[in-house]
Design a protein around this motif. Structure first.
Motif, PDB file in Angstrom:
ATOM      1  N   LEU A  21     -19.698   5.575 -16.981  1.00 45.39           N
ATOM      2  CA  LEU A  21     -20.861   5.513 -17.857  1.00 45.39           C
ATOM      3  C   LEU A  21     -22.151   5.394 -17.052  1.00 45.39           C
ATOM      4  N   ALA A  22     -22.115   4.606 -15.983  1.00 52.31           N
ATOM      5  CA  ALA A  22     -23.297   4.479 -15.131  1.00 52.31           C
ATOM      6  C   ALA A  22     -23.641   5.803 -14.466  1.00 52.31           C
ATOM      7  N   LEU A  23     -22.633   6.554 -14.078  1.00 55.33           N
ATOM      8  CA  LEU A  23     -22.879   7.858 -13.459  1.00 55.33           C
ATOM      9  C   LEU A  23     -23.514   8.821 -14.462  1.00 55.33           C
ATOM     10  N   LEU A  24     -22.968   8.862 -15.670  1.00 58.22           N
ATOM     11  CA  LEU A  24     -23.529   9.761 -16.675  1.00 58.22           C
ATOM     12  C   LEU A  24     -24.937   9.334 -17.086  1.00 58.22           C
ATOM     13  N   SER A  25     -25.221   8.057 -16.998  1.00 64.06           N
ATOM     14  CA  SER A  25     -26.530   7.550 -17.409  1.00 64.06           C
ATOM     15  C   SER A  25     -27.586   7.650 -16.312  1.00 64.06           C
ATOM     16  N   ARG A  57     -27.880  15.229 -10.541  1.00 59.48           N
ATOM     17  CA  ARG A  57     -27.791  16.549 -11.167  1.00 59.48           C
ATOM     18  C   ARG A  57     -26.409  16.697 -11.801  1.00 59.48           C
ATOM     19  N   LEU A  58     -26.387  17.132 -13.060  1.00 56.43           N
ATOM     20  CA  LEU A  58     -25.146  17.205 -13.830  1.00 56.43           C
ATOM     21  C   LEU A  58     -24.753  18.662 -14.069  1.00 56.43           C
ATOM     22  N   GLY A  59     -23.639  19.081 -13.500  1.00 53.52           N
ATOM     23  CA  GLY A  59     -23.137  20.435 -13.679  1.00 53.52           C
ATOM     24  C   GLY A  59     -22.028  20.473 -14.715  1.00 53.52           C
ATOM     25  N   THR A  60     -21.987  21.573 -15.466  1.00 56.12           N
ATOM     26  CA  THR A  60     -20.948  21.784 -16.481  1.00 56.12           C
ATOM     27  C   THR A  60     -20.549  23.254 -16.479  1.00 56.12           C
ATOM     28  N   PHE A 114     -20.391  14.859 -25.198  1.00 54.30           N
ATOM     29  CA  PHE A 114     -21.749  14.348 -25.366  1.00 54.30           C
ATOM     30  C   PHE A 114     -21.958  13.818 -26.786  1.00 54.30           C
ATOM     31  N   ASP A 115     -21.451  14.560 -27.778  1.00 50.23           N
ATOM     32  CA  ASP A 115     -21.580  14.114 -29.170  1.00 50.23           C
ATOM     33  C   ASP A 115     -20.811  12.813 -29.393  1.00 50.23           C
ATOM     34  N   SER A 116     -19.625  12.708 -28.774  1.00 54.76           N
ATOM     35  CA  SER A 116     -18.829  11.490 -28.899  1.00 54.76           C
ATOM     36  C   SER A 116     -19.559  10.289 -28.308  1.00 54.76           C
ATOM     37  N   LEU A 117     -20.176  10.479 -27.165  1.00 52.61           N
ATOM     38  CA  LEU A 117     -20.901   9.388 -26.512  1.00 52.61           C
ATOM     39  C   LEU A 117     -22.114   8.954 -27.325  1.00 52.61           C
ATOM     40  N   SER A 150     -29.547  13.231 -24.284  1.00 47.44           N
ATOM     41  CA  SER A 150     -30.086  13.274 -22.922  1.00 47.44           C
ATOM     42  C   SER A 150     -29.196  14.095 -21.997  1.00 47.44           C
ATOM     43  N   LEU A 151     -27.885  13.940 -22.133  1.00 42.51           N
ATOM     44  CA  LEU A 151     -26.960  14.691 -21.287  1.00 42.51           C
ATOM     45  C   LEU A 151     -27.049  16.188 -21.567  1.00 42.51           C
ATOM     46  N   LYS A 152     -27.208  16.556 -22.825  1.00 43.44           N
ATOM     47  CA  LYS A 152     -27.352  17.979 -23.155  1.00 43.44           C
ATOM     48  C   LYS A 152     -28.613  18.563 -22.515  1.00 43.44           C
TER      49      LYS A 152
END
Length: 246
Positions: free
Chosen positions: A99-103, A108-111, A127-130, A140-142
């Motif tokens: 969670l700390a990493l995603l926050s 930089r976040l790759g998908t 992302f919707d679940s979170l 924010s992640l999107k």
């Protein structure tokens, strides 16, 4: 004269289906020409007339669309997967949980690419679940997410490479969300770290088969995938069987 099948399969299945196909051909004498790629783009190829005997998708949506159009039949689940985080292993990331990493907005976040590749669709579901339990995080992640692979004009990952590791090693991203079955192949590489996304936030990724012809060979191949030997190949590559518990 022996038959030849054409399999179009999600790219994430490559490590399971290469040995699976070899065993099937050895036992039956039926050759299988395999084409791997993002399942959404494979579906488009089929719709545009590409030869395909069996379609193995990383979700139900794409084979279901072919079935609804009268192009495919015999839909059935054959494997499951989940998502993991792969992060560049640095002193700054070493102590952080999922969670700390995603926050962490500095990473930089790759998908993968939504709509073209089910991995991207599953990531957007994550992302919707979170967002339910951490309001604003999913949105924010999107915004932060960079679809690097699985699209029409994406980077080409070299043969034999796993996208998450290659993208991080090429300094194209710091953190990547991908399929959990790759974790075993990535273990031992100290330049990266794999982090499990716990329940109830992780996503159930379901893989589906569909036949596009009525041949006995296509039916035999689907039966082989669903039988013990095919399921062993899938488990050996890190997948979960449909019957496995999460």
């Amino acid at each position: 004269m022996k038959s030849t099948l054409t399999l179009l399969a999600a790219g994430s299945l490559r490590r399971a289906f290469i040995p699976l196909q070899a065993k099937f051909t050895q036992q039956t004498g039926i050759a299988v020409d395999m084409v791997f790629g993002p399942a959404g783009l494979l579906r488009e190829r089929i719709e545009n007339g590409a030869a395909c005997s069996v379609f193995a998708s990383a979700n139900r949506q794409h084979p279901q669309a072919l079935s609804d159009a009268g192009r495919a039949h015999g839909l059935q689940p054959f494997a499951r997967n989940q998502l993991i985080l792969t992060v560049k292993n640095t002193p700054e990331t070493a102590a952080k949980d999922w969670l700390a990493l995603l926050s962490d907005n500095s990473l930089r976040l790759g998908t993968s690419t939504p709509l073209c590749d089910p991995s991207g669709d599953y990531t957007w579901q994550l992302f919707d679940s979170l967002d339910v339990d951490y309001p604003g995080l999913g949105a924010s992640l999107k915004q932060r997410a960079i679809p690097l692979v699985g699209g029409r004009h994406s980077l080409s990952v070299p043969p034999g490479e796993i996208a998450s590791r290659w993208l991080i090693q090429q300094d194209l991203t710091d953190l990547f969300i991908g399929y959990a079955h790759y974790a075993s192949a990535l273990d031992g590489d100290r330049s990266i770290r794999n982090i499990t996304i716990p329940q109830p936030w992780n996503i159930r990724c379901e893989y589906y088969l569909a036949m596009l012809d009525e041949s006995d060979a296509a039916r035999q191949f689907c039966q082989f995938i669903l039988a013990d030997e095919g399921q062993r190949c899938l488990r050996g590559a890190g997948f979960l069987a449909v019957s496995d518990e999460d």
